[in-house]
Design an enzyme around this catalytic site. Sequence first.
Site, PDB file in Angstrom:
ATOM      1  N   GLY A  46      48.355  54.807 -36.956  1.00 36.82           N
ATOM      2  CA  GLY A  46      47.600  55.810 -36.222  1.00 36.82           C
ATOM      3  C   GLY A  46      46.539  55.158 -35.353  1.00 36.82           C
ATOM      4  O   GLY A  46      46.160  53.997 -35.579  1.00 36.82           O
ATOM      5  N   GLN A  51      38.748  54.469 -30.505  1.00 34.43           N
ATOM      6  CA  GLN A  51      39.061  53.073 -30.843  1.00 34.43           C
ATOM      7  C   GLN A  51      39.439  52.260 -29.610  1.00 34.43           C
ATOM      8  O   GLN A  51      39.400  51.036 -29.637  1.00 34.43           O
ATOM      9  CB  GLN A  51      40.219  53.015 -31.857  1.00 34.43           C
ATOM     10  CG  GLN A  51      39.847  53.544 -33.226  1.00 34.43           C
ATOM     11  CD  GLN A  51      41.023  53.410 -34.181  1.00 34.43           C
ATOM     12  OE1 GLN A  51      41.871  54.272 -34.238  1.00 34.43           O
ATOM     13  NE2 GLN A  51      41.085  52.308 -34.911  1.00 34.43           N
ATOM     14  N   CYS A  96      42.814  50.038 -40.971  1.00 29.85           N
ATOM     15  CA  CYS A  96      42.321  50.591 -39.706  1.00 29.85           C
ATOM     16  C   CYS A  96      42.287  49.461 -38.686  1.00 29.85           C
ATOM     17  O   CYS A  96      41.794  48.376 -38.990  1.00 29.85           O
ATOM     18  CB  CYS A  96      40.926  51.170 -39.905  1.00 29.85           C
ATOM     19  SG  CYS A  96      40.229  51.844 -38.393  1.00 29.85           S
ATOM     20  N   LEU A  97      42.793  49.730 -37.481  1.00 31.03           N
ATOM     21  CA  LEU A  97      42.835  48.665 -36.470  1.00 31.03           C
ATOM     22  C   LEU A  97      41.425  48.227 -36.045  1.00 31.03           C
ATOM     23  O   LEU A  97      41.261  47.130 -35.544  1.00 31.03           O
ATOM     24  CB  LEU A  97      43.638  49.122 -35.247  1.00 31.03           C
ATOM     25  CG  LEU A  97      45.118  49.436 -35.518  1.00 31.03           C
ATOM     26  CD1 LEU A  97      45.822  49.813 -34.232  1.00 31.03           C
ATOM     27  CD2 LEU A  97      45.826  48.277 -36.198  1.00 31.03           C
ATOM     28  N   HIS A 138      41.999  60.571 -41.490  1.00 30.45           N
ATOM     29  CA  HIS A 138      41.434  59.275 -41.064  1.00 30.45           C
ATOM     30  C   HIS A 138      41.188  59.286 -39.542  1.00 30.45           C
ATOM     31  O   HIS A 138      40.110  58.887 -39.087  1.00 30.45           O
ATOM     32  CB  HIS A 138      42.429  58.167 -41.461  1.00 30.45           C
ATOM     33  CG  HIS A 138      42.073  56.789 -40.996  1.00 30.45           C
ATOM     34  ND1 HIS A 138      41.908  55.730 -41.868  1.00 30.45           N
ATOM     35  CD2 HIS A 138      41.879  56.263 -39.759  1.00 30.45           C
ATOM     36  CE1 HIS A 138      41.617  54.641 -41.182  1.00 30.45           C
ATOM     37  NE2 HIS A 138      41.598  54.935 -39.897  1.00 30.45           N
ATOM     38  N   GLU A 139      42.184  59.767 -38.783  1.00 38.10           N
ATOM     39  CA  GLU A 139      42.046  59.742 -37.315  1.00 38.10           C
ATOM     40  C   GLU A 139      41.005  60.757 -36.847  1.00 38.10           C
ATOM     41  O   GLU A 139      40.232  60.472 -35.931  1.00 38.10           O
ATOM     42  CB  GLU A 139      43.392  60.000 -36.630  1.00 38.10           C
ATOM     43  CG  GLU A 139      44.513  59.014 -36.981  1.00 38.10           C
ATOM     44  CD  GLU A 139      44.132  57.549 -36.892  1.00 38.10           C
ATOM     45  OE1 GLU A 139      43.232  57.197 -36.112  1.00 38.10           O
ATOM     46  OE2 GLU A 139      44.728  56.739 -37.642  1.00 38.10           O
ATOM     47  N   HIS A 142      37.621  59.402 -37.055  1.00 36.88           N
ATOM     48  CA  HIS A 142      37.254  58.570 -35.898  1.00 36.88           C
ATOM     49  C   HIS A 142      36.632  59.421 -34.789  1.00 36.88           C
ATOM     50  O   HIS A 142      35.675  58.999 -34.133  1.00 36.88           O
ATOM     51  CB  HIS A 142      38.495  57.883 -35.310  1.00 36.88           C
ATOM     52  CG  HIS A 142      38.884  56.606 -35.996  1.00 36.88           C
ATOM     53  ND1 HIS A 142      38.063  55.504 -36.040  1.00 36.88           N
ATOM     54  CD2 HIS A 142      40.024  56.242 -36.649  1.00 36.88           C
ATOM     55  CE1 HIS A 142      38.684  54.523 -36.692  1.00 36.88           C
ATOM     56  NE2 HIS A 142      39.865  54.942 -37.089  1.00 36.88           N
TER      57      HIS A 142
END
Length: 169
Positions: A46, A51, A96-97, A138-139, A142
């Site tokens: 994701g 991000q 997470c990226l 999670h997204e 963000h």
Amino acid sequence: MTVLDVLIEPDNRLHKISKPVEKITDEIRSFLDDMVETMREHDGAGLAAPQVNRQQRIIVMELPLTPDAQENTVFKMINPEIIKRGDLHCSFKEGCLSVPGERIEVDRIADITVKYLDEFGLEKTLEASEILAVCIQHEIDHLDGKLVLDYLSPFKRKVALTKLKKHYH
Ligand code: NI
């Protein structure tokens, strides 16, 4: 399509509240494609727009639609909003990226219903459970400026931030 640069913690730009998308244009559709490309390039499940330094409520994911589905589905969601939360909780070790090298277990709701606009501006609702539900939460975190590290104790968070600063900044 373009692979975009992913911001890495610590970075204040990851902690801003993203704004809703007002109009879905070709530019937004092309940005969604770039996000999918970027997520795949980094083997992510994701990615959220902040991000890649764009503070708008846009997320993409690539995961099985249901826990027993064999193939992945690509999800592109604009202005996603959780409209129903079940009673059960679950947790996974989330990567997470923007937080490379860390896997953090976060307590999440196991069943949710999410409402969003697709890339053509159509309103959709999706019932999601387990990993997909976790990934959506999670997204959306963000978009609200919250990262998995923010669920850690202040001490563990500080240790992780120091490590990231040393290796990625
Ligand atoms: Ni993330």
